[in-house]
Design a protein around this motif. Structure first.
Motif, PDB file in Angstrom:
ATOM      1  N   ARG A 134      -2.927  17.363   8.437  1.00 55.64           N
ATOM      2  CA  ARG A 134      -3.795  16.674   7.482  1.00 55.64           C
ATOM      3  C   ARG A 134      -5.164  16.377   8.103  1.00 55.64           C
ATOM      4  N   ARG A 135      -5.155  15.928   9.331  1.00 59.93           N
ATOM      5  CA  ARG A 135      -6.401  15.585  10.023  1.00 59.93           C
ATOM      6  C   ARG A 135      -7.318  16.809  10.133  1.00 59.93           C
ATOM      7  N   GLU A 136      -6.723  17.961  10.433  1.00 64.68           N
ATOM      8  CA  GLU A 136      -7.504  19.189  10.561  1.00 64.68           C
ATOM      9  C   GLU A 136      -8.174  19.554   9.243  1.00 64.68           C
ATOM     10  N   LYS A 137      -7.473  19.330   8.134  1.00 58.81           N
ATOM     11  CA  LYS A 137      -8.016  19.692   6.825  1.00 58.81           C
ATOM     12  C   LYS A 137      -9.020  18.672   6.302  1.00 58.81           C
ATOM     13  N   SER A 138      -8.694  17.390   6.426  1.00 60.38           N
ATOM     14  CA  SER A 138      -9.493  16.346   5.777  1.00 60.38           C
ATOM     15  C   SER A 138     -10.567  15.741   6.664  1.00 60.38           C
ATOM     16  N   LYS A 139     -10.321  15.720   7.976  1.00 57.26           N
ATOM     17  CA  LYS A 139     -11.198  15.045   8.944  1.00 57.26           C
ATOM     18  C   LYS A 139     -11.215  13.526   8.753  1.00 57.26           C
ATOM     19  N   HIS A 140     -10.295  13.004   7.950  1.00 55.99           N
ATOM     20  CA  HIS A 140     -10.265  11.563   7.704  1.00 55.99           C
ATOM     21  C   HIS A 140      -9.794  10.794   8.937  1.00 55.99           C
ATOM     22  N   PRO A 141     -10.363   9.612   9.181  1.00 54.96           N
ATOM     23  CA  PRO A 141      -9.796   8.719  10.202  1.00 54.96           C
ATOM     24  C   PRO A 141      -8.348   8.381   9.846  1.00 54.96           C
ATOM     25  N   ILE A 142      -7.588   7.948  10.854  1.00 57.31           N
ATOM     26  CA  ILE A 142      -6.156   7.703  10.677  1.00 57.31           C
ATOM     27  C   ILE A 142      -5.802   6.269  11.022  1.00 57.31           C
ATOM     28  N   ILE A 143      -5.004   5.642  10.144  1.00 59.97           N
ATOM     29  CA  ILE A 143      -4.365   4.353  10.427  1.00 59.97           C
ATOM     30  C   ILE A 143      -2.880   4.542  10.135  1.00 59.97           C
ATOM     31  N   LEU A 144      -2.053   4.340  11.141  1.00 61.06           N
ATOM     32  CA  LEU A 144      -0.598   4.484  10.997  1.00 61.06           C
ATOM     33  C   LEU A 144       0.026   3.144  11.351  1.00 61.06           C
ATOM     34  N   MET A 145       0.754   2.554  10.406  1.00 65.67           N
ATOM     35  CA  MET A 145       1.289   1.208  10.633  1.00 65.67           C
ATOM     36  C   MET A 145       2.699   1.074  10.078  1.00 65.67           C
ATOM     37  N   GLY A 146       3.431   0.098  10.629  1.00 69.10           N
ATOM     38  CA  GLY A 146       4.742  -0.175  10.067  1.00 69.10           C
ATOM     39  C   GLY A 146       5.748  -0.672  11.086  1.00 69.10           C
ATOM     40  N   ASP A 147       7.000  -0.687  10.649  1.00 68.16           N
ATOM     41  CA  ASP A 147       8.140  -1.068  11.477  1.00 68.16           C
ATOM     42  C   ASP A 147       8.709   0.219  12.076  1.00 68.16           C
ATOM     43  N   PHE A 148       8.511   0.408  13.379  1.00 64.74           N
ATOM     44  CA  PHE A 148       8.928   1.638  14.050  1.00 64.74           C
ATOM     45  C   PHE A 148      10.373   1.559  14.538  1.00 64.74           C
ATOM     46  N   ASN A 149      10.948   0.348  14.550  1.00 62.33           N
ATOM     47  CA  ASN A 149      12.338   0.137  14.943  1.00 62.33           C
ATOM     48  C   ASN A 149      12.669   0.637  16.344  1.00 62.33           C
ATOM     49  N   ASP A 150      11.664   0.698  17.210  1.00 60.87           N
ATOM     50  CA  ASP A 150      11.891   1.167  18.579  1.00 60.87           C
ATOM     51  C   ASP A 150      10.631   0.911  19.392  1.00 60.87           C
ATOM     52  N   ASN A 151      10.762   1.099  20.695  1.00 58.91           N
ATOM     53  CA  ASN A 151       9.609   1.006  21.583  1.00 58.91           C
ATOM     54  C   ASN A 151       8.777   2.270  21.438  1.00 58.91           C
ATOM     55  N   LEU A 152       7.523   2.100  21.083  1.00 65.23           N
ATOM     56  CA  LEU A 152       6.636   3.228  20.840  1.00 65.23           C
ATOM     57  C   LEU A 152       6.436   4.103  22.065  1.00 65.23           C
ATOM     58  N   HIS A 153       6.456   3.496  23.237  1.00 63.67           N
ATOM     59  CA  HIS A 153       6.053   4.214  24.447  1.00 63.67           C
ATOM     60  C   HIS A 153       7.219   4.748  25.269  1.00 63.67           C
ATOM     61  N   GLU A 154       8.418   4.708  24.713  1.00 62.01           N
ATOM     62  CA  GLU A 154       9.592   5.222  25.418  1.00 62.01           C
ATOM     63  C   GLU A 154      10.459   6.031  24.465  1.00 62.01           C
ATOM     64  N   GLY A 155      11.274   6.887  25.026  1.00 59.65           N
ATOM     65  CA  GLY A 155      12.308   7.569  24.267  1.00 59.65           C
ATOM     66  C   GLY A 155      11.798   8.422  23.124  1.00 59.65           C
ATOM     67  N   VAL A 156      12.466   8.317  21.971  1.00 56.65           N
ATOM     68  CA  VAL A 156      12.275   9.261  20.877  1.00 56.65           C
ATOM     69  C   VAL A 156      10.951   9.099  20.131  1.00 56.65           C
ATOM     70  N   LEU A 157      10.230   7.995  20.357  1.00 53.38           N
ATOM     71  CA  LEU A 157       8.949   7.804  19.668  1.00 53.38           C
ATOM     72  C   LEU A 157       7.744   8.130  20.547  1.00 53.38           C
ATOM     73  N   LYS A 158       7.988   8.487  21.777  1.00 51.95           N
ATOM     74  CA  LYS A 158       6.898   8.668  22.731  1.00 51.95           C
ATOM     75  C   LYS A 158       5.899   9.730  22.292  1.00 51.95           C
ATOM     76  N   GLN A 159       6.380  10.745  21.549  1.00 52.56           N
ATOM     77  CA  GLN A 159       5.489  11.837  21.157  1.00 52.56           C
ATOM     78  C   GLN A 159       4.411  11.409  20.167  1.00 52.56           C
ATOM     79  N   LEU A 160       4.559  10.225  19.558  1.00 50.66           N
ATOM     80  CA  LEU A 160       3.549   9.756  18.605  1.00 50.66           C
ATOM     81  C   LEU A 160       2.204   9.512  19.274  1.00 50.66           C
ATOM     82  N   THR A 161       2.223   9.157  20.535  1.00 49.10           N
ATOM     83  CA  THR A 161       0.965   8.867  21.245  1.00 49.10           C
ATOM     84  C   THR A 161       0.839   9.694  22.522  1.00 49.10           C
ATOM     85  N   THR A 162       1.521  10.821  22.582  1.00 46.29           N
ATOM     86  CA  THR A 162       1.507  11.607  23.811  1.00 46.29           C
ATOM     87  C   THR A 162       0.105  12.070  24.187  1.00 46.29           C
TER      88      THR A 162
END
Length: 364
Positions: free
Chosen positions: A208-236
């Motif tokens: 989507r970012r490549e097509k629209s060039k829009h800034p991104i805001i991603l928010m919510g209940d992630f139910n896990d530690n963002l920086h470890e395990g299965v969610l780490k790829q979100l901010t790799t």
């Protein structure tokens, strides 16, 4: 990108898990889990009080059952724009399950839609091509002052709760071993679901970012530690780290970062460039240096153990270290009084999560 040029030097973005937001006489999950009218009004008052005091400009909600009640309440607080992209499931006429996410905004929502899963990518990582998000992800494109069309995603990733039911009191050794088996495999299945949701969403955000060039805001209940395990790829950042400086900058455009980390980076940037910053415009940032040095505040507690489960991620347009950023994070707040020092009269029907809010300040 169409730009809204309304004079607005600060923008507040918040996320809040409402915890079983369901008006009586309906029940959530079980027939006897119904708020009394007094309890419901107390819950409504708690939410109204938060919105009145903190006044976020855009807020994402999770665990919404009573959509119209929420829309009515936020409208009364000046949120002219409200969106949902799903409906909770109703069984036995009055029992609700599978709550949805929602978003309220004081700025125009140009479009709201559910994120679809790329079935080809799903199969590539070993999933069934019928794989779906446990809870639909909402993307609202909002016309934010001085920024323009911005893609705001609201998520509620799969919880860590086991996907397999077990007997609460096993009556035999065989039943006990079955319970252990279900617990282990069910917990891993939940992790697989949550990790797969994060992976497929991140791929969609990049596309989507490549097509629209829009800034991104991603928010919510992630139910896990963002920086470890299965969610780490979100901010790799590993791939960017292996590239040249110019290539790394290009990669950074597609990778939203944890707002807390961006806040710390903004403080560091101010310290290094204090002579170049307009201190009067960033006084809030200066005042919060001391608090930012403390340990990160938990947003959820299981017993006495606190965890950070609720996040706001932002693209480089909000990163003070980026020369072409529009905003910087001047404040990061977690409102946890109802969790650590509750007043029953005010907080008795609040939430089991703490709202998270970031204040974005237009760069000079």
């Amino acid at each position: 990108m169409e730009t809204n040029t309304i004079s607005k030097s600060t923008i507040k973005i918040a996320t809040l898990n409402l915890f079983n937001y369901l008006a009586p006489p309906y029940a959530c999950y079980d027939f006897d889990r119904i708020y009394s009218e007094t309890q419901w009004q107390k819950k409504q008052h708690w939410l109204s009080n938060y919105l009145s005091k903190q006044q976020p400009d855009i807020i994402g909600f999770q665990e919404v059952f009573s959509i119209e009640s929420l829309k009515t309440l936020v409208t009364s607080h000046g949120y002219k724009y409200f969106a949902v992209i799903d409906q909770p499931e109703v069984i036995d006429e009055h029992i609700f399950q599978k709550p949805v996410v929602a978003i309220a905004s004081k700025y125009p929502i140009m479009k709201a839609e559910a994120i679809s899963v790329n079935s080809t990518l799903a199969k590539t990582i070993g999933l069934n091509d019928k794989f779906t998000f446990a809870r639909k992800v909402l993307r609202a494109t909002i016309n934010i002052p001085n920024l323009g069309a911005t893609d705001c995603y609201v998520v509620h990733f799969k919880s860590k709760r086991s996907t397999l039911e077990s007997e609460s009191k096993p009556e035999s050794k065989q039943a006990l071993t079955k319970q252990l088996e279900n617990y282990i495999t069910g917990k891993w299945a939940a992790s697989l679901q949550r990790g797969s949701e994060a992976t497929l969403l991140m791929c969609e955000i990049i596309t989507r970012r490549e097509k629209s060039k829009h800034p991104i805001i991603l928010m919510g209940d992630f139910n896990d530690n963002l920086h470890e395990g299965v969610l780490k790829q979100l901010t790799t950042t590993q791939l960017a780290a292996d590239k040249s400086q110019d290539e790394a900058k290009e990669f950074a455009k597609y990778l939203p970062q944890d707002a807390w980390q961006l806040y710390l980076r903004a403080i560091s940037n101010e310290q290094q460039n204090s002579s170049e910053l307009n201190v009067s415009k960033h006084s809030t940032l200066k005042e919060n240096k001391h608090s930012a040095q403390k340990a990160r505040t938990a947003t959820h507690y299981y017993g006495s153990k606190g965890s950070v489960l609720d996040y706001i991620l932002l693209s480089h347009e909000f990163d003070a270290s980026h020369q072409d950023s529009f905003f910087m994070i001047s404040q990061y707040d977690v409102f946890d009084k109802h969790l650590i020092k509750p007043n029953f009269e005010l907080d008795g029907e609040s939430s089991d999560h703490a709202p998270v809010m970031v204040t974005l300040t237009l760069r000079a």
